[in-house]
Design an enzyme around this catalytic site. Structure first.
Site, PDB file in Angstrom:
ATOM      1  N   THR A 107      23.588  35.510  43.017  1.00  0.00           N
ATOM      2  CA  THR A 107      24.319  36.229  41.979  1.00  0.00           C
ATOM      3  C   THR A 107      25.738  35.705  41.815  1.00  0.00           C
ATOM      4  OG1 THR A 107      25.299  38.392  41.502  1.00  0.00           O
ATOM      5  CG2 THR A 107      24.821  37.949  43.793  1.00  0.00           C
ATOM      6  N   ASP A 108      26.295  35.901  40.621  1.00  0.00           N
ATOM      7  CA  ASP A 108      27.705  35.534  40.403  1.00  0.00           C
ATOM      8  C   ASP A 108      28.657  36.449  41.170  1.00  0.00           C
ATOM      9  OD1 ASP A 108      27.354  37.831  38.865  1.00  0.00           O
ATOM     10  OD2 ASP A 108      28.074  36.949  36.981  1.00  0.00           O
ATOM     11  N   GLU A 109      28.132  37.591  41.655  1.00  0.00           N
ATOM     12  CA  GLU A 109      29.012  38.543  42.351  1.00  0.00           C
ATOM     13  C   GLU A 109      29.571  37.999  43.657  1.00  0.00           C
ATOM     14  OE1 GLU A 109      27.753  42.545  42.740  1.00  0.00           O
ATOM     15  OE2 GLU A 109      26.761  42.576  40.797  1.00  0.00           O
TER      16      GLU A 109
ATOM     17  N   TYR B 218      26.464  44.987  48.822  1.00  0.00           N
ATOM     18  CA  TYR B 218      25.423  44.152  48.194  1.00  0.00           C
ATOM     19  C   TYR B 218      25.882  42.701  48.061  1.00  0.00           C
ATOM     20  CZ  TYR B 218      23.091  41.746  44.344  1.00  0.00           C
ATOM     21  OH  TYR B 218      22.476  40.800  43.576  1.00  0.00           O
TER      22      TYR B 218
ATOM     23  N   LYS C 259      24.583  39.088  49.777  1.00  0.00           N
ATOM     24  CA  LYS C 259      24.099  37.935  48.994  1.00  0.00           C
ATOM     25  C   LYS C 259      24.937  36.699  49.326  1.00  0.00           C
ATOM     26  CE  LYS C 259      21.281  37.711  46.327  1.00  0.00           C
ATOM     27  NZ  LYS C 259      19.807  37.469  46.443  1.00  0.00           N
TER      28      LYS C 259
END
Ligand code: NAD
Ligand code: DAU
Length: 332
Positions: free
Chosen positions: A121-123, A148, A152
């Protein structure tokens, strides 16, 4: 023809990928999915039995994973605990699946010398200011905010370490926010669509100025297939479709498209640590691998998604009450 193992293939993006692979290739897919609250076997209904098989199980089950890796050419790893709000409530499953589960797959990839593509993810890059001209690139430093996104980020770093230390044949992609069919009603867009269908007012966290960079799930799938076919081992590719919108604009567009007044929503308690803005620069994927997104028009993609939720109430209705009950405990 290749044999693919797709982890998390009964979830939102994984199931979209399985449909995409069946429609656009002659690969065989084995789905490995635990069927947590977020997995739904019905998302794979109608796919031909000679192209797709399903195994219910945990990616952290080393014996099962070892058995499945023995029979495939490549693994695409989507399985994760994926929802930020849940990670703020109970982080433990995020560590078990996102960290230990990914470690278990990497060890199997190492033993079997199996090609692995890791979905992320870009997060992992944290967030940007609203007026920052910068967007995330493959060299942006990791700076995750939530339980979260930190798990990741940890899983990405494990993949990088297994590539460098053990020569595992892996690639990584970091994608922005997906929308489309088969997304759980806990997530922003399906929650508001199904709220309107149920005559519940949509709920906007805080002022609604937070920006997400929306991409249709089918474009995410075509990007992953491109990386699987043409990506350079050990590389990371960012996936995005230049779809920045703030949450207030998205809620208003959903209401308008569904024939409601644009202001018929409520502001509710903000998310703790709420990331302000994500934005992806996908130049590397476009120039090096020649990928381009097909869903350039967010309004029509969103209208199709609204139609899908209207037509598939039997798919989402069993999750709706429990989801809203959870949010109610948080004032959201
Ligand atoms: P999802 O929550 O809809 O689906 C996750 C799937 O994984 C479910 O089917 C669930 O049953 C399965 N699963 C969970 N734990 C498992 C375990 N231990 N073993 C086997 N299966 C397990 O998630 P999603 O939104 O489809 O996200 C899929 C992947 O894409 C995740 O890795 C996520 O980080 C990443 N991602 C999501 C987005 C997005 O916008 N949703 C954007 C970028 C990246
Ligand atoms: O950027 C990629 C990420 O996108 C993925 O890694 C995650 O798995 C995926 O869930 C998504 O994370 P977000 O936290 O951005 O998505 P979510 O749908 O939960 O929320 C989108 C935005 O909408 C966010 O700013 C919070 C806000 N929101 C969310 C809900 C559920 C609301 O305003 N109201 C809501 O009811």
């Amino acid at each position: 023809m290749a044999k693919l193992l797709v982890t998390g293939g009964a979830g939102f993006i994984g199931s979209n990928f399985v449909h995409h692979v069946v429609a656009h290739t002659d690969h065989h897919v084995t789905v490995l999915d635990k069927l947590t609250y977020a997995g739904n076997r019905a998302s794979l209904d109608g796919l031909p039995e000679n192209r797709v098989s399903f195994v219910q199980g945990d990616i952290a089950d080393a014996a099962l994973v070892d058995e499945l890796f023995a029979g495939v050419d490549a693994v695409v790893h989507y399985a994760a605990e994926s929802h930020n709000d849940n990670s703020l409530n109970d982080p433990r499953p995020f560590l078990d699946t996102n960290i230990i589960g990914t470690y278990t797959l990497l060890e199997a990839a190492r033993r079997h010398d199996t090609r692995l593509h890791h979905i992320s993810t870009d997060e992992v890059y944290g967030d940007l200011e609203l007026d920052d001209p910068a967007r995330f690139t493959e060299s942006t430093p990791y700076n995750p905010s939530s339980p979260y996104s930190s798990t990741k980020a940890g899983s990405d770093l494990l993949v990088r370490a297994w590539v460098r230390s053990f020569g595992v044949r892996a690639t990584i992609s970091n994608c922005s926010n997906n929308y489309g069919p088969f997304q759980h009603v806990e997530k922003f867009i399906p929650r508001q669509i199904t709220n309107v269908i149920r005559s519940i007012r949509p709920k906007l966290y805080g002022a609604g100025e937070n920006v997400r960079d929306w991409i249709h799930a089918d474009d995410h799938s075509s990007a992953v297939l491109t990386i699987l076919e043409k990506g350079e081992l050990g590389q990371t590719y960012l996936i995005g479709a230049d779809g920045e919108r703030n949450n207030k604009d998205v809620v208003e567009l959903i209401l308008e498209t569904m024939g409601q007044p644009r202001d018929a929503y409520d502001h509710v308690t903000d998310r703790a640590g709420h990331d302000l803005r994500y934005a992806i620069d996908s130049t590397k994927l476009r120039t090096e691998l020649g990928w381009t997104p097909q869903f350039q028009d967010f309004e029509s993609g969103l209208a199709n998604t609204i139609d899908w939720y209207r037509a598939n109430e039997a798919w989402w209705a069993p999750s709706k009450d429990a989801t809203e009950a959870f949010y109610a405990t948080k004032g959201q």
